[in-house]
Design a protein around this motif. Structure first.
Motif, PDB file in Angstrom:
ATOM      1  N   UNK A 152       3.497 -11.432  19.382  1.00  0.00           N
ATOM      2  CA  UNK A 152       3.972 -10.076  19.722  1.00  0.00           C
ATOM      3  C   UNK A 152       4.895  -9.448  19.028  1.00  0.00           C
ATOM      4  N   UNK A 153       5.738  -9.962  18.559  1.00  0.00           N
ATOM      5  CA  UNK A 153       6.966  -9.586  17.746  1.00  0.00           C
ATOM      6  C   UNK A 153       6.515  -9.037  16.169  1.00  0.00           C
ATOM      7  N   UNK A 154       5.454  -9.842  15.870  1.00  0.00           N
ATOM      8  CA  UNK A 154       4.941  -9.424  14.535  1.00  0.00           C
ATOM      9  C   UNK A 154       4.017  -8.320  14.606  1.00  0.00           C
ATOM     10  N   UNK A 155       3.851  -7.575  15.701  1.00  0.00           N
ATOM     11  CA  UNK A 155       3.182  -6.410  15.826  1.00  0.00           C
ATOM     12  C   UNK A 155       4.011  -5.060  15.202  1.00  0.00           C
ATOM     13  N   UNK A 156       5.245  -5.441  15.508  1.00  0.00           N
ATOM     14  CA  UNK A 156       6.378  -4.411  15.047  1.00  0.00           C
ATOM     15  C   UNK A 156       6.333  -4.096  13.431  1.00  0.00           C
ATOM     16  N   UNK A 157       6.305  -2.838  13.027  1.00  0.00           N
ATOM     17  CA  UNK A 157       6.662  -2.551  11.570  1.00  0.00           C
ATOM     18  C   UNK A 157       7.837  -3.110  10.888  1.00  0.00           C
ATOM     19  N   UNK A 158       7.637  -3.665   9.784  1.00  0.00           N
ATOM     20  CA  UNK A 158       8.692  -3.857   8.783  1.00  0.00           C
ATOM     21  C   UNK A 158       9.627  -4.780   9.273  1.00  0.00           C
ATOM     22  N   UNK A 159      10.356  -4.997  10.739  1.00  0.00           N
ATOM     23  CA  UNK A 159      11.369  -5.863  10.817  1.00  0.00           C
ATOM     24  C   UNK A 159      10.716  -7.369  10.779  1.00  0.00           C
ATOM     25  N   UNK A 160       9.771  -7.849  11.198  1.00  0.00           N
ATOM     26  CA  UNK A 160       9.183  -9.312  11.105  1.00  0.00           C
ATOM     27  C   UNK A 160       9.410  -9.855   9.666  1.00  0.00           C
ATOM     28  N   UNK A 161       8.793  -8.952   8.668  1.00  0.00           N
ATOM     29  CA  UNK A 161       8.992  -9.557   7.232  1.00  0.00           C
ATOM     30  C   UNK A 161      10.270  -9.479   6.635  1.00  0.00           C
ATOM     31  N   UNK A 162      11.179  -8.459   7.248  1.00  0.00           N
ATOM     32  CA  UNK A 162      12.427  -8.338   6.747  1.00  0.00           C
ATOM     33  C   UNK A 162      13.302  -9.543   7.123  1.00  0.00           C
ATOM     34  N   UNK A 163      13.150 -10.239   8.532  1.00  0.00           N
ATOM     35  CA  UNK A 163      13.689 -11.366   8.752  1.00  0.00           C
ATOM     36  C   UNK A 163      13.339 -12.480   8.194  1.00  0.00           C
TER      37      UNK A 163
END
Length: 314
Positions: A152-163
């Motif tokens: 679910x969190x990975x649906x967000x833009x940009x933030x998951x890969x930044x982490x």
């Protein structure tokens, strides 16, 4: 010792794909999962080659040396299955045995379901084939696991890969340890106010199957492309559901094998028990005691034995 060679292969209009390969003979295509790359198959490439097979492990679309587009819409199951079929053709084979682990397993199952003419056999590791659900999956995952669940969190833009990109060595250590047979296990649910990695401890020491050199190898493979492409696979969960309506409840017909560890949180026992309902030519299931999610890395000898027995039976 059989050496692993590397090259780039042009498929059927998809990305120019980096492949690691060894041996000659019938083609065995090895599809990695998240957060991995060709390197997760290092133990299988040489073993399969020594047994008389052409073993090929690509970096799939968006990953490592292959890389891929930034547009999440370019990572649907149709693109991913198309890449695999294109590789079979580009490698000069009429058919292949397609083996997939983690995210690679749904791709392998999809290729076997959609293009059985290209598949001599299919092996799923960790992720059993699941028939298409009656409703899109993301809302159901949110209801069941909450907003912090990694899918679910990975649906967000940009933030998951930044982490995940912030400290890649730590990312790989935490993920590969936490849900291995040696780790504490994790539901991969971010705590309130935190990220997904906050649910995964840094190991005091690495398990025997995973070395500091292995972590360094993953970090080096991800140096150019990072985590955006891999996370984009998750951003297509609902889109994949839309695109696969024509295969709703369609069986997977080629001969099949399923392999998983009995400590793997992803290998849902109920889905494994029902596997033969939608995979009628299932030749067997292999459960590895004490093994977690990283099946072919944690237990290479037992996985190689199971793969070779299946391949010879074909």
């Amino acid at each position: 010792m059989t050496e692993i060679a590397h090259r780039f292969v042009e498929g059927n209009g998809g990305p120019r794909m980096h492949v690691a390969e060894a041996g000659e003979g019938p083609l065995v295509l090895l599809l990695h999962g998240f957060p991995e790359c060709w390197y997760s198959w290092r133990h299988q490439l040489t073993a399969l080659a020594a047994a008389g097979f052409h073993a090929v492990a690509p970096d799939q679309r968006g990953y490592a040396r292959t890389g891929g587009p930034a547009d999440p819409a370019q990572y649907t199951i149709m693109h991913l299955a198309g890449d695999a079929v294109g590789l079979i053709d580009a490698l000069g084979a009429d058919r292949a045995v397609v083996v997939g682990h983690d995210w690679g397993a749904p791709v392998a199952w999809a290729v076997a379901q959609m293009r059985p003419d290209k598949v001599r056999g299919v092996v799923g590791m960790s992720v059993p084939h699941r028939p298409r659900s009656s409703r899109p999956p993301v809302a159901a995952l949110r209801r069941h696991f909450g907003d912090g669940f990694y899918m679910v969190r990975f649906q967000e833009p940009d933030a998951p890969e930044a982490e995940l990109d912030r400290d890649r060595a730590s990312t790989f250590r935490r993920m590969l340890y936490a849900i291995s047979g040696d780790g504490p296990g994790s539901a991969l649910v971010a705590p309130d106010g935190g990220g997904v990695l906050d649910a995964l401890p840094e190991p005091d020491e690495l398990p025997a199957w995973l070395t500091a050199d292995d972590i360094a190898a993953y970090v080096a493979e991800y140096a150019d492309s990072g985590f955006t492409g891999p996370v984009n696979w998750y951003r297509n969960l609902d889109r994949n559901w839309d695109l696969t309506a024509a295969w709703h409840r369609a069986p997977v017909l080629p001969p099949a094998l399923f392999v998983a560890g009995d400590r793997d949180p992803v290998a849902d026992p109920g889905a494994v028990a029902r596997l033969r309902d939608c995979v009628p030519n299932l030749r067997g299931t292999v459960s590895l005691p004490g093994c977690g999610h990283w099946t072919q890395q944690e237990r290479p000898g037992e996985v190689n034995e199971a793969l070779l027995a299946f391949l010879r039976d074909l």
